[in-house]
Design a protein around this motif. Structure first.
Motif, PDB file in Angstrom:
ATOM      1  N   ASP A   1       0.825  -1.221   0.000  1.00 34.07           N
ATOM      2  CA  ASP A   1       0.000   0.000   0.000  1.00 34.07           C
ATOM      3  C   ASP A   1       0.853   1.262   0.000  1.00 34.07           C
ATOM      4  O   ASP A   1       0.333   2.375  -0.088  1.00 34.07           O
ATOM      5  CB  ASP A   1      -0.885   0.063   1.268  1.00 34.07           C
TER       6      ASP A   1
ATOM      7  N   TYR B   1       8.735  13.081  -3.100  1.00 37.68           N
ATOM      8  CA  TYR B   1       7.792  12.367  -3.964  1.00 37.68           C
ATOM      9  C   TYR B   1       7.492  13.193  -5.211  1.00 37.68           C
ATOM     10  O   TYR B   1       7.502  14.422  -5.169  1.00 37.68           O
ATOM     11  CB  TYR B   1       6.484  12.092  -3.214  1.00 37.68           C
TER      12      TYR B   1
ATOM     13  N   ARG C   1      -6.101   8.512  -2.014  1.00 40.01           N
ATOM     14  CA  ARG C   1      -6.277   7.435  -1.020  1.00 40.01           C
ATOM     15  C   ARG C   1      -6.707   8.038   0.328  1.00 40.01           C
ATOM     16  O   ARG C   1      -7.648   7.576   0.964  1.00 40.01           O
ATOM     17  CB  ARG C   1      -4.953   6.678  -0.880  1.00 40.01           C
TER      18      ARG C   1
ATOM     19  N   ILE D   1       3.025   4.010  -1.340  1.00 35.96           N
ATOM     20  CA  ILE D   1       3.212   4.598  -2.681  1.00 35.96           C
ATOM     21  C   ILE D   1       4.567   5.326  -2.723  1.00 35.96           C
ATOM     22  O   ILE D   1       4.933   6.006  -1.765  1.00 35.96           O
ATOM     23  CB  ILE D   1       2.040   5.559  -2.974  1.00 35.96           C
TER      24      ILE D   1
HETATM   25  N1  ADE Z   1       0.396   8.274   3.292  1.00 38.28           N
HETATM   26  C1  ADE Z   1       1.491   8.928   3.641  1.00 38.28           C
HETATM   27  N2  ADE Z   1       2.542   8.465   2.976  1.00 38.28           N
HETATM   28  C2  ADE Z   1       2.118   7.492   2.152  1.00 38.28           C
HETATM   29  C3  ADE Z   1       2.742   6.643   1.205  1.00 38.28           C
HETATM   30  N3  ADE Z   1       4.042   6.713   0.934  1.00 38.28           N
HETATM   31  N4  ADE Z   1       1.982   5.766   0.557  1.00 38.28           N
HETATM   32  C4  ADE Z   1       0.659   5.696   0.830  1.00 38.28           C
HETATM   33  N5  ADE Z   1       0.025   6.471   1.702  1.00 38.28           N
HETATM   34  C5  ADE Z   1       0.736   7.364   2.370  1.00 38.28           C
END
Ligand code: ADE
Length: 360
Positions: free
Chosen positions: A60, A214, A225, A62
């Motif tokens: 899960d 990111y 999400r 990301i």
């Molecule tokens: N919420 C905070 N960081 C996250 C990640 N890397 N992947 C998924 N949900 C997140």
């Protein structure tokens, strides 16, 4: 800093190392446990918000593709041999998911995770108490590990190398050293400043991994999400707008989402669209590149007072009213990432792109 413990079952219980299966005294359906052990600890708002929306498993999680690949291999190998995972050092700017990763590792290894921070381990008895309380295979997460005292570090060396605690009893000529065996454990250390770690400590980590900022596309997926978990209607364009302004950082993205959600509820109603997100973030002083008031203040002080630099970090700090550490660890990494600031041997410099962005 809170000490919490999280326990989840591994994906493949059959391949669970024996030692750890014995240590997990809970039924397979037990939810993750999160209890406050340290009486002085306080879970702040950020922790509470993050707890509900943290991904629970590697699948899960990301982003951070390279880190995930390295850890997937490490986890599978350690579990295959029935051993603990090697000690892991995670470094990078705040808010990128270091704590989350430690909790995920515990879940993937089918064990629990104790979370603490170096400032809570000032007295030798703090770290001794923590180390002797570790269960076989458990993960110990120490945040801001570069801030450990020398004494705490020295207690950690044999603990990390041989799962042994060397304690000195008495003083002077009559002092004696006693060795106590510890349960095998995995130390996950987190730091924003890998360079500030002493080399003997750094050398005792088998895995040293950097977390990167990111990409906006990854933050968009994280925001969609989170919005689903928070039951907040949002369009893809709305999520993209927030993602672009989140400085490559999930913690900031999720925080901005909450602010935009409030704004939408009060001022706009309905779902978060791109237009509403942009409007809301303007109100909250977050510009189209995600720079906030302090980023702009630091840059404009450098431009107005020092003609863009080069200028020393101490001088920037006193002229802008921020402290050196906050500039170095929180503001500067992102300003350098987007090419607005440079570090040169003679000091920091503002780039032409930043002059232009600020309207100079
Ligand atoms: N919420 C905070 N960081 C996250 C990640 N890397 N992947 C998924 N949900 C997140």
């Amino acid at each position: 800093m809170a000490i919490i413990s999280s326990k989840q079952q591994p994906t493949e219980p059959d391949s669970q190392p024996k030692r750890r299966r014995e240590s997990s005294g809970k039924s397979p359906s037990s939810p993750p446990k999160s209890d406050l052990l340290a009486p002085t600890a306080a879970v702040d708002e950020t922790d509470k918000l993050e707890e509900g929306i943290r991904p629970q498993r590697l699948a899960d999680y990301i982003g951070q593709k390279d880190l995930k690949t390295v850890l997937e291999i490490g986890i599978a190998a350690a579990r295959g041999r029935g051993e603990t995972l090697d000690h892991l050092l995670l470094y990078g700017p705040p808010g990128l998911g270091k704590t989350t990763m430690a909790l995920i590792l515990a879940a993937e290894m089918g064990t629990s995770c104790k979370i603490t921070g170096a400032p809570s381990l000032e007295r030798p008895r703090d770290i001794v108490g923590l180390l002797v309380s570790l269960k076989p295979g458990e993960i110990l997460f120490i945040d801001e590990i570069h801030r450990l005292t020398r004494m705490a570090e020295e207690l950690l060396y044999p603990a990390m190398e041989d799962f042994r605690l060397d304690i000195t009893i008495g003083k002077g000529q009559s002092a004696k050293t006693r060795s106590l065996p510890l349960s095998p454990f995995t130390l996950v250390g987190a730091t924003t400043r890998a360079g500030a770690l002493t080399s003997p400590l750094r050398d005792r980590f088998g895995l040293i991994q950097r977390l990167h900022f990111y990409e906006p596309e990854e933050l968009t997926v994280i925001l969609l999400r989170t919005a689903e978990i928070l039951k907040t209607p949002i369009s893809r364009e709305g999520a993209e707008e927030i993602a672009r302004r989140s400085r490559g950082t999930p913690r900031i993205a999720n925080r901005l989402l909450k602010r935009v959600r409030d704004y939408t509820q009060v001022k706009a109603k309905g779902e978060i669209t791109q237009e509403v997100a942009a409007e809301a973030l303007k109100v909250f002083n977050v510009d189209p590149l995600g720079l906030d008031w302090t980023d702009r203040r630091v840059l404009s002080v450098m431009i107005q007072n020092f003609n863009g630099g080069p200028v020393g970090i101490e001088t920037i700090a006193s002229a802008s009213g921020e402290d050196v550490q906050t500039i170095e660890e929180v503001y500067e990494p992102y300003l350098m990432q987007i090419g607005f600031m440079l570090r040169t041997p003679r000091g920091r410099m503002v780039t032409p792109a930043a002059w232009k962005h600020l309207g100079y």
